[in-house]
Design a protein around this motif. Structure first.
Motif, PDB file in Angstrom:
ATOM      1  N   TYR A  86       0.826  -1.200   0.000  1.00  0.00           N
ATOM      2  CA  TYR A  86       0.000   0.000   0.000  1.00  0.00           C
ATOM      3  C   TYR A  86       0.864   1.255   0.000  1.00  0.00           C
ATOM      4  CZ  TYR A  86      -4.719  -1.785   0.227  1.00  0.00           C
ATOM      5  OH  TYR A  86      -5.914  -2.352  -0.104  1.00  0.00           O
ATOM      6  N   ALA A  87       1.965   1.248   0.749  1.00  0.00           N
ATOM      7  CA  ALA A  87       2.854   2.412   0.770  1.00  0.00           C
ATOM      8  C   ALA A  87       3.460   2.659  -0.609  1.00  0.00           C
ATOM      9  CB  ALA A  87       3.954   2.207   1.811  1.00  0.00           C
ATOM     10  N   LEU A  88       3.910   1.588  -1.267  1.00  0.00           N
ATOM     11  CA  LEU A  88       4.463   1.731  -2.609  1.00  0.00           C
ATOM     12  C   LEU A  88       3.403   2.194  -3.599  1.00  0.00           C
ATOM     13  CD1 LEU A  88       6.710  -1.480  -2.770  1.00  0.00           C
ATOM     14  CD2 LEU A  88       7.461   0.898  -2.547  1.00  0.00           C
ATOM     15  N   GLY A  89       2.184   1.633  -3.452  1.00  0.00           N
ATOM     16  CA  GLY A  89       1.100   2.042  -4.337  1.00  0.00           C
ATOM     17  C   GLY A  89       0.755   3.514  -4.164  1.00  0.00           C
ATOM     18  N   ALA A  90       0.720   3.981  -2.910  1.00  0.00           N
ATOM     19  CA  ALA A  90       0.404   5.382  -2.656  1.00  0.00           C
ATOM     20  C   ALA A  90       1.474   6.302  -3.237  1.00  0.00           C
ATOM     21  CB  ALA A  90       0.264   5.619  -1.154  1.00  0.00           C
ATOM     22  N   SER A  91       2.756   5.932  -3.081  1.00  0.00           N
ATOM     23  CA  SER A  91       3.828   6.761  -3.628  1.00  0.00           C
ATOM     24  C   SER A  91       3.776   6.788  -5.153  1.00  0.00           C
ATOM     25  CB  SER A  91       5.183   6.249  -3.146  1.00  0.00           C
ATOM     26  OG  SER A  91       5.416   4.932  -3.614  1.00  0.00           O
ATOM     27  N   TRP A  92       3.435   5.650  -5.761  1.00  0.00           N
ATOM     28  CA  TRP A  92       3.316   5.588  -7.223  1.00  0.00           C
ATOM     29  C   TRP A  92       2.173   6.461  -7.714  1.00  0.00           C
ATOM     30  CZ3 TRP A  92      -0.271   2.381 -10.333  1.00  0.00           C
ATOM     31  CH2 TRP A  92       0.048   2.389 -11.690  1.00  0.00           C
TER      32      TRP A  92
ATOM     33  N   LEU B  90      -7.904   3.134  -0.013  1.00  0.00           N
ATOM     34  CA  LEU B  90      -6.917   3.579   0.960  1.00  0.00           C
ATOM     35  C   LEU B  90      -5.685   4.245   0.344  1.00  0.00           C
ATOM     36  CD1 LEU B  90      -6.061   3.821   3.878  1.00  0.00           C
ATOM     37  CD2 LEU B  90      -5.213   1.467   3.793  1.00  0.00           C
ATOM     38  N   PRO B  91      -5.028   3.654  -0.687  1.00  0.00           N
ATOM     39  CA  PRO B  91      -3.854   4.337  -1.252  1.00  0.00           C
ATOM     40  C   PRO B  91      -4.194   5.710  -1.817  1.00  0.00           C
ATOM     41  CG  PRO B  91      -3.999   2.064  -2.044  1.00  0.00           C
ATOM     42  CD  PRO B  91      -5.292   2.369  -1.364  1.00  0.00           C
ATOM     43  N   PHE B  92      -5.365   5.826  -2.473  1.00  0.00           N
ATOM     44  CA  PHE B  92      -5.767   7.104  -3.048  1.00  0.00           C
ATOM     45  C   PHE B  92      -6.015   8.139  -1.957  1.00  0.00           C
ATOM     46  CE2 PHE B  92      -7.113   3.710  -5.899  1.00  0.00           C
ATOM     47  CZ  PHE B  92      -6.629   4.143  -7.124  1.00  0.00           C
TER      48      PHE B  92
ATOM     49  N   GLY C 276       0.203  11.685 -10.022  1.00  0.00           N
ATOM     50  CA  GLY C 276      -0.767  12.766  -9.820  1.00  0.00           C
ATOM     51  C   GLY C 276      -2.209  12.300  -9.856  1.00  0.00           C
ATOM     52  N   VAL C 277      -2.440  11.020  -9.542  1.00  0.00           N
ATOM     53  CA  VAL C 277      -3.803  10.473  -9.556  1.00  0.00           C
ATOM     54  C   VAL C 277      -4.573  11.002  -8.346  1.00  0.00           C
ATOM     55  CG1 VAL C 277      -5.182   8.372  -9.452  1.00  0.00           C
ATOM     56  CG2 VAL C 277      -3.062   8.411 -10.774  1.00  0.00           C
ATOM     57  N   VAL C 278      -5.782  11.480  -8.589  1.00  0.00           N
ATOM     58  CA  VAL C 278      -6.609  12.039  -7.520  1.00  0.00           C
ATOM     59  C   VAL C 278      -7.929  11.271  -7.469  1.00  0.00           C
ATOM     60  CG1 VAL C 278      -7.809  14.079  -6.674  1.00  0.00           C
ATOM     61  CG2 VAL C 278      -5.583  14.315  -7.783  1.00  0.00           C
ATOM     62  N   LEU C 279      -8.323  10.833  -6.283  1.00  0.00           N
ATOM     63  CA  LEU C 279      -9.600  10.153  -6.093  1.00  0.00           C
ATOM     64  C   LEU C 279     -10.635  11.169  -5.640  1.00  0.00           C
ATOM     65  CD1 LEU C 279     -11.184   7.461  -5.935  1.00  0.00           C
ATOM     66  CD2 LEU C 279     -10.528   7.342  -3.534  1.00  0.00           C
TER      67      LEU C 279
ATOM     68  N   VAL D 217      -2.784   9.484  -0.644  1.00  0.00           N
ATOM     69  CA  VAL D 217      -2.247  10.512  -1.534  1.00  0.00           C
ATOM     70  C   VAL D 217      -2.966  11.829  -1.325  1.00  0.00           C
ATOM     71  CG1 VAL D 217      -2.003  11.206  -3.946  1.00  0.00           C
ATOM     72  CG2 VAL D 217      -1.470   8.871  -3.261  1.00  0.00           C
ATOM     73  N   GLY D 218      -4.312  11.772  -1.232  1.00  0.00           N
ATOM     74  CA  GLY D 218      -5.083  12.991  -1.035  1.00  0.00           C
ATOM     75  C   GLY D 218      -4.784  13.665   0.283  1.00  0.00           C
ATOM     76  N   ALA D 219      -4.519  12.873   1.322  1.00  0.00           N
ATOM     77  CA  ALA D 219      -4.248  13.441   2.643  1.00  0.00           C
ATOM     78  C   ALA D 219      -2.879  14.099   2.697  1.00  0.00           C
ATOM     79  CB  ALA D 219      -4.344  12.353   3.706  1.00  0.00           C
ATOM     80  N   ILE D 220      -1.918  13.540   1.937  1.00  0.00           N
ATOM     81  CA  ILE D 220      -0.554  14.056   1.990  1.00  0.00           C
ATOM     82  C   ILE D 220      -0.369  15.251   1.047  1.00  0.00           C
ATOM     83  CG2 ILE D 220       1.860  13.488   1.500  1.00  0.00           C
ATOM     84  CD1 ILE D 220       1.153  10.580   2.260  1.00  0.00           C
TER      85      ILE D 220
END
Length: 312
Positions: A12-18, A63-65, A23-26, A68-71
């Motif tokens: 999940y951490a790798l997926g979120a960083s990818w 969760l990964p998306f 620049g994918v936004v949910l 990304v949105g939170a960070i």
């Protein structure tokens, strides 16, 4: 196992960083749609989940998306995170009441369902909406697909024949989801070319599901929201056009529901016509009795309650 948990967290951490690099936004509307219309993908997921509870996909998929949105973007001022904070306080209080509940096992089951299908997704929506808002047209398009799936591919339930549901879903949940889509279409804004057809399709799906509780709840909700929206529109300069649109949409929703609830019942095989004569409806009378017992339980335990799960 611990190794499986570590592997999953790493993935999940790798997926979120990818996703962050791409620049994918949910959109928060997609999370809302995932919860409301989960039955559309729940069946296929059940076949590949190897016995795992498929509702956990509601937590795992976004969760990964969400990470990304939170960070990526600081939150804006708004009520979303406060609403989420209130929901978690409620969940905590319900967990505390399990200590004096006579049916704690049932309570944990209900609390788990509330957290997985309600509070955690609400947290996701709060995080995303506080940064980018909610695209309600996304919910409307997904709601239209859900309604069309109910109309075209819905089937009778073996438990409640004559009531249509999607795939392996519940007819009651089908009606609830359709009712919420009608509310969004009536009051959330957006193109009338999208909102009017979605109201019609969702109302049709509700008719096929034949669940009277969501119908009556929607009738009350649309009426109250229309009054509130109308009053706020009258007090706003230049709000005449939005007010007329709100009245038109709310009127369409109310008209459909009034025909369904208080017509002669021929469209639905007569089931909803029993609203005109509750004295002969054993199901409705039993629910009234349940409501009376719940009120009596509250009166007997007014301070701390009887414990979550005690009214099983």
């Amino acid at each position: 196992s611990p190794s499986g948990a570590v592997s999953g967290a790493t993935a999940y951490a790798l997926g979120a960083s990818w996703l962050a690099e791409l620049g994918v936004v949910l959109d928060a509307g997609l999370v809302i749609s995932l919860v409301l219309f989960f039955e559309l993908i729940g069946g296929p997921l059940q076949s590949i989940s190897a016995g795992a509870p498929v509702l956990w996909f509601i937590v795992a998929l976004p969760l990964p998306f969400v990470a990304v949105g939170a960070i990526g973007t600081p939150p804006k001022a708004g009520p979303w995170l406060w609403i989420v904070f209130g929901w978690w306080l409620l969940a905590g209080w319900l967990a505390v009441t399990l200590m004096w509940s006579p049916s704690p096992d049932y309570g944990w089951q209900k609390l788990g369902g509330l957290v997985v299908r309600g509070i955690i997704p609400a947290t996701y929506v709060g995080i995303l909406a506080s940064r980018r808002g909610i695209s309600w047209p996304v919910v409307l398009w997904c709601g239209a697909a859900y309604a069309m799936s109910t109309i075209l591919f819905g089937h009778d339930s073996a438990i409640v024949p004559g009531r249509v549901s999607v795939l392996a879903g519940s007819a009651i949940w089908t009606a609830r989801a359709a009712a919420l889509v009608v509310v969004v279409a009536a009051f959330a804004g957006g193109s009338l070319l999208l909102r009017f057809p979605v109201i019609g399709l969702s109302a049709w799906a509700m008719m096929l599901a034949q669940s009277r509780g969501p119908m009556l709840s929607l009738l009350a909700a649309v009426a109250l929201a229309g009054v509130f929206h109308g009053i706020s529109g009258l007090s706003t300069t230049g709000a005449r056009r939005p007010l007329l649109r709100t009245v038109a949409l709310g009127g369409a929703a109310l008209t459909i529901l009034l025909v369904v609830l208080f017509g002669d019942g021929t469209l639905l095989g007569g089931r909803t016509a029993s609203l005109q004569g509750l004295a002969g409806d054993a199901n409705a009378l039993a629910r009234i009795d349940y409501a009376g017992q719940a009120v009596a339980l509250f009166i007997a335990n007014p301070v701390v309650g009887a414990g979550f799960g005690s009214f099983a």
